[in-house]
Each structure stands twice: as structure tokens, then as C-alpha cells.
Enzyme design. Structure first.
Site, mmCIF file in Angstrom:
data_model
loop_
_atom_site.group_PDB
_atom_site.id
_atom_site.type_symbol
_atom_site.label_atom_id
_atom_site.label_comp_id
_atom_site.label_asym_id
_atom_site.label_seq_id
_atom_site.Cartn_x
_atom_site.Cartn_y
_atom_site.Cartn_z
ATOM 1 N N HIS A 113 0.857 -1.193 0.000
ATOM 2 C CA HIS A 113 0.000 0.000 0.000
ATOM 3 C C HIS A 113 0.893 1.242 0.000
ATOM 4 C CE1 HIS A 113 -1.925 3.123 2.691
ATOM 5 N NE2 HIS A 113 -2.755 3.099 1.671
ATOM 6 N N HIS A 154 1.905 10.926 -1.185
ATOM 7 C CA HIS A 154 1.033 10.539 -0.081
ATOM 8 C C HIS A 154 1.069 11.707 0.902
ATOM 9 C CE1 HIS A 154 -0.346 7.628 3.295
ATOM 10 N NE2 HIS A 154 -1.380 8.126 2.630
#
Length: 320
Positions: free
Chosen positions: A32, A109
């Protein structure tokens, strides 16, 4: 935590009885937010972050940046290391930096990475050349700050970079044996309507994201999804935990790493109970955070041995 052992050629090492199953029926380990190991703590916030966070980031920069960094970092191994550990699904969030006059793309992110997308994918091609029987699934998504013209230029670059390794979306046989024979090593998922113009690109892959901060809540969500039945094609069960901002501010000594580690044992037991295959309740890709220190790869790869024909399992028991 003991580091994850190398499983760099696990696909070719699977029992021959599994070589004719489609990849959608195998258990495949994934990471992830694959590229968060190289976040640039001094980069801008991504465009989609809230106005409140932007304001706090301006006023309390020295406080917010270390906090953002330790909660946005989900991996600590390079993509080459993840490949060699056995990861075969990569969650790649692509974006163009605001006010950047170059055409360079980065991963994101919350903030942006040091490494560009192109230099990272060049290293993936190099690794694949050394491991011709390993197949990877690259899921490109988010695409903040990227317009249609930039998309087309990026797609052109991807097709040139991967070339004959790209498995077309309409490929009728996704078994290892067939992919090896065709020389296909890359399934490239691209979260955009532009995939319709490019037969080499696959549509977005379903990702089951619980958006929860405890293993129990994540497992409840994944069990609920599994009971509804598997989607068509590839799909991902995400083990990754998510902490709300209230939790983060109230637990200044915590990080995503400590949260993940403290919940790992419960998640591990759940993974061991899962089964790949064609059954409606079977799983396919299982992705998580900190895939190096935590032995996700070996756990998920081992699930494939549940698919071996019963006769061979009975034969093994007989000789024992």
C-alpha cells in the site's frame, strides 16, 4: 521485527499444478502506498489536502511536517527491495507538482517523493529483465495536477518503457504458463477513462479500504466485503490502517509504524485463514504497510499451496 526473507522468484517456484491458474485466482502480496519510503519532507502538500491543513502547515510548519512525515510513511523498503521480497502489486499514486515548469512526475502521499516516476519505473524494468518469470501489477492512480495532454505523454512514455512486457487488457489467458510464453511481465492498471484508448492499459483495480485504525475493525470490513462476493478480475484486500487526525494529535508519540506493528499479530492470524482460488469468498491481492519488517509476503505466498490438488496433498501426507 525480523526482516522479510527474499522471495524474489516465487512465481516461477510455485508448484507446476498452479501454472495454469489465472493470476486472479492466486494469492499475490502487495504494498500500500508503495513509494512513501522516499517522501520529501520539504515538498508542498498535494493539491487535494484541506485548506485547514494548509493553514496549519504554514503557521506551525516545524510541528506539522514531522507529524505528516511519520503518518504518511507507509513503507521503508525501496521498490527494488520490495520486488525481491516478493511484492507483486504496487500502489503508485502519481502527480505533477504545483508550479513545477518541468514535465517530471512524482509519487505522493500527502506530500511528494524525492524520486520521479520515470527513474523509479526504469529500475522496475531493470529488475524484471533479471527475473523474466515474475509478473507485476502496477496500479497507477490519483493523478493530481495532470491534464489530458500530460496523461497522453505519460502513457506514451509507459508504453515505450515497458514495450513488449505489457500484457494487454483483453488477454484471454492470464495463467503464469501463458504469460511466460508471451513474454508479458507487466499488468498496468491506470485509473482514468483514457484506458479505453489504449489496449495495453487495464482499468482501475478494486481496492477494499477499511479506513479504520484497529485490526479488528479492518478485519470486520474485509470479512463483510468478502461475504458480498469477489469482484470480477483483480481486486485488493487492504490490511492498511488509517488514523483520524484527532487520534494523531492526541497520540504525538505514535506513528503509522507503531500503529501497524501493534496490530500486526491480529492481522497475521486473519491472513493465515484466507484462501485464494475461484470461490466467491476467496481473496486475490493482499496489500499492507511496512512489507519489509513484517512478513506479509511469505504469509500471502504460502496461501497458494492451499490450491494444490487434493491428490498431491494426500500423497504428501502418505509419504510423511
Amino acid at each position: 521485527m525480523e526482516p522479510e526473507p527474499s522471495c524474489q522468484d516465487w512465481m516461477s517456484a510455485l508448484p507446476e499444478q498452479l501454472w495454469d491458474l489465472p493470476l486472479t485466482e492466486l494469492a499475490i502480496p502487495g504494498s500500500h502506498d508503495t513509494m512513501s519510503y522516499c517522501l520529501d519532507i520539504s515538498s508542498p502538500l498535494v493539491r487535494s489536502e484541506s485548506d485547514l491543513l494548509r493553514l496549519l502547515d504554514v503557521v506551525f510548519y516545524c510541528f506539522t511536517r514531522p507529524l505528516i512525515f511519520k503518518w504518511a510513511t507507509t513503507q521503508d523498503k525501496t521498490i527494488e527491495e520490495q520486488l525481491s521480497m516478493g511484492i507483486r502489486y504496487f500502489d503508485l499514486r502519481v502527480a505533477h507538482k504545483p508550479n513545477d515548469l518541468s514535465s517530471d512526475l512524482y509519487f505522493t502521499h500527502v506530500i511528494y517523493t524525492h524520486l520521479t516516476v520515470l527513474e523509479t519505473l526504469v529500475s522496475v524494468v531493470s529488475w524484471l529483465n533479471s527475473h523474466p518469470k515474475e509478473i507485476v501489477i502496477l496500479a497507477c492512480s490519483h493523478f493530481e495536477g495532470i491534464d489530458d495532454r500530460c496523461h497522453e505523454a505519460f502513457i506514451c512514455c509507459l508504453k515505450k518503457l515497458f514495450g513488449s512486457k505489457l500484457c494487454p487488457h483483453k488477454e484471454p489467458n492470464l495463467s503464469l504458463r501463458s504469460l511466460w510464453a508471451s513474454g508479458y511481465q507487466v499488468i498496468l492498471s491506470y485509473e482514468s477513462q483514457l484506458t479505453a484508448r489504449h489496449p495495453e492499459l487495464w482499468p482501475a483495480i478494486t481496492y477494499w479500504w477499511a479506513n479504520k485504525s484497529t485490526a479488528q475493525d479492518v478485519i470486520s470490513f474485509l470479512d463483510w466485503q468478502r461475504d458480498l462476493g469477489r469482484p470480477d478480475g483483480f481486486f485488493v484486500a487492504g490490511l492498511n490502517l488509517t488514523a483520524e487526525r484527532n487520534f494523531i494529535t492526541k497520540n504525538p508519540k505514535q506513528s503509522l509504524r507503531t500503529l501497524t506493528y501493534s496490530n500486526w499479530e491480529c492481522l497475521r492470524k486473519w491472513v493465515e485463514q484466507q484462501t485464494p482460488g475461484s470461490d466467491p469468498k476467496s481473496l486475490n491481492i493482499i496489500a499492507g504497510d511496512f512489507v519489509g519488517p513484517l512478513p506479509l509476503c511469505s504469509l500471502v505466498i504460502e496461501l497458494n499451496h492451499k490450491l494444490k490438488p487434493r491428490s498431491s496433498q494426500m500423497k504428501k501426507l502418505y509419504y510423511l
